[in-house]
Design a protein around this motif. Structure first.
Motif, PDB file in Angstrom:
ATOM      1  N   VAL A  37      21.505   9.347  33.140  1.00 16.91           N
ATOM      2  CA  VAL A  37      22.964   9.536  33.111  1.00 16.91           C
ATOM      3  C   VAL A  37      23.464   9.984  34.483  1.00 16.91           C
ATOM      4  O   VAL A  37      24.081   9.216  35.208  1.00 16.91           O
ATOM      5  CB  VAL A  37      23.385  10.539  32.018  1.00 16.91           C
ATOM      6  N   ALA A  38      23.238  11.268  34.835  1.00 19.58           N
ATOM      7  CA  ALA A  38      23.783  11.777  36.093  1.00 19.58           C
ATOM      8  C   ALA A  38      23.182  13.130  36.432  1.00 19.58           C
ATOM      9  O   ALA A  38      22.568  13.802  35.603  1.00 19.58           O
ATOM     10  CB  ALA A  38      25.313  11.897  36.013  1.00 19.58           C
ATOM     11  N   ARG A  39      23.389  13.509  37.672  1.00 24.00           N
ATOM     12  CA  ARG A  39      23.072  14.849  38.172  1.00 24.00           C
ATOM     13  C   ARG A  39      24.401  15.573  38.393  1.00 24.00           C
ATOM     14  O   ARG A  39      25.332  15.020  38.990  1.00 24.00           O
ATOM     15  CB  ARG A  39      22.304  14.719  39.477  1.00 24.00           C
ATOM     16  N   TYR A  40      24.495  16.798  37.892  1.00 26.25           N
ATOM     17  CA  TYR A  40      25.728  17.570  37.994  1.00 26.25           C
ATOM     18  C   TYR A  40      25.428  18.852  38.782  1.00 26.25           C
ATOM     19  O   TYR A  40      24.661  19.699  38.323  1.00 26.25           O
ATOM     20  CB  TYR A  40      26.256  17.948  36.616  1.00 26.25           C
ATOM     21  N   MET A  64      28.619  14.330  28.721  1.00 27.18           N
ATOM     22  CA  MET A  64      27.758  15.401  29.196  1.00 27.18           C
ATOM     23  C   MET A  64      28.545  16.412  30.024  1.00 27.18           C
ATOM     24  O   MET A  64      28.275  17.620  29.977  1.00 27.18           O
ATOM     25  CB  MET A  64      26.606  14.813  30.013  1.00 27.18           C
ATOM     26  N   LEU A  65      29.528  15.922  30.747  1.00 22.98           N
ATOM     27  CA  LEU A  65      30.387  16.818  31.519  1.00 22.98           C
ATOM     28  C   LEU A  65      31.112  17.792  30.599  1.00 22.98           C
ATOM     29  O   LEU A  65      31.170  18.999  30.855  1.00 22.98           O
ATOM     30  CB  LEU A  65      31.398  15.993  32.318  1.00 22.98           C
ATOM     31  N   VAL A  69      28.229  20.652  31.050  1.00 24.62           N
ATOM     32  CA  VAL A  69      28.505  21.109  32.412  1.00 24.62           C
ATOM     33  C   VAL A  69      29.677  22.091  32.467  1.00 24.62           C
ATOM     34  O   VAL A  69      29.566  23.170  33.064  1.00 24.62           O
ATOM     35  CB  VAL A  69      28.747  19.899  33.332  1.00 24.62           C
ATOM     36  N   LEU A  70      30.797  21.748  31.877  1.00 24.40           N
ATOM     37  CA  LEU A  70      31.954  22.651  31.933  1.00 24.40           C
ATOM     38  C   LEU A  70      31.685  23.976  31.208  1.00 24.40           C
ATOM     39  O   LEU A  70      32.041  25.047  31.739  1.00 24.40           O
ATOM     40  CB  LEU A  70      33.196  21.957  31.386  1.00 24.40           C
ATOM     41  N   PRO A  71      31.056  23.982  30.015  1.00 21.72           N
ATOM     42  CA  PRO A  71      30.697  25.279  29.413  1.00 21.72           C
ATOM     43  C   PRO A  71      29.776  26.104  30.311  1.00 21.72           C
ATOM     44  O   PRO A  71      29.916  27.326  30.393  1.00 21.72           O
ATOM     45  CB  PRO A  71      29.998  24.879  28.108  1.00 21.72           C
TER      46      PRO A  71
END
Length: 238
Positions: A37-40, A64-65, A69-71
């Motif tokens: 998916v991605a790296r955050y 997923m963001l 990620v936001l939490p």
């Protein structure tokens, strides 16, 4: 909350602790990697750099963001995040949160509540905080992640009408949805605090950053201000 989200490559850095998909230097620099998916990368408690993997779809990147990620960033800022949905029933100016294990019916209850003109404060993750002596909840009220019937782990984002969205609202109660027909049971004291500990959203972030003990006091304050009750599967309808 002012959060900058950008796509690109983060500056190089070296972690001091790594745990599964997470690695961190401190609360101002850590990241989460979802394979495929991605790296955050989260920097300065205010910025997220998203580095998608080749060929990744946009939908899981956004999910997923929102879900992880936001939490995580809100925890790093020092606020409590519960794995909860929050609504305000029609004509009421105080919000209600509800939590529960997977399969307890959170998504279906939220969807029914919106269909009956309830206003959405948060779905899946709710920031809970004290402001001017009042306990408030906020989140991302623009959409609901509704579980589909064809796959247990598949969810669809359903938009909430703008007039039914609330950025923040005082909250007074939290219901813990059970999977049986047990009668309503009020939780107080240590039991109430333990229920909040169980329903923290992404609590491993606290262990990663070494801040888990810092939230015992704030969670105790929240538990003292909320009416918390366990309800059976048929005991509460929105």
């Amino acid at each position: 909350m002012d959060i900058e989200i950008a796509f690109g490559q983060p500056r190089p850095w070296t972690e001091t602790v790594a745990w599964g998909p997470y690695r961190a230097r401190h609360a101002d620099l850590f990241e989460f990697v979802m394979p495929g998916v991605a790296r955050y990368t989260l920097e300065d408690r205010s910025r997220v750099t998203v580095t998608p993997e080749d060929g990744a779809d946009e939908a899981p990147i956004g999910e997923m963001l929102v879900a992880t990620v936001l939490p995580s960033l809100i925890w790093a800022r020092g606020d409590v995040v519960l794995h909860a949905s929050a609504i305000a029933r029609p004509g009421q100016n105080a919000g209600l949160m509800f939590v529960g294990a997977s399969g307890s019916g959170k998504s279906s209850r939220l969807q029914r509540a919106v269909g009956r003109n309830a206003r959405v404060i948060a779905d899946d993750s709710a920031r809970v905080y004290l402001q001017d002596g009042e306990l408030l909840a906020s989140g991302l009220p623009g959409g609901m992640f509704i579980r589909t019937h064809d796959a247990a782990d598949s969810r669809t984002l359903v938009s909430v009408p703008p007039e039914q969205q609330l950025k923040a609202l005082p909250v007074t109660s939290m219901l813990i949805l059970g999977n049986d027909d047990s009668p309503v049971r009020r939780l107080t004291g240590v039991e109430a605090l333990a229920s909040l500990l169980r329903h923290r959203h992404r609590p491993r972030i606290l262990r990663l950053l070494g801040t888990e003990a810092d939230f015992i006091g704030p969670l105790g304050d929240i538990a003292a201000r909320l009416r918390i009750a366990v309800v059976g599967v048929r005991a509460w309808m929105p």
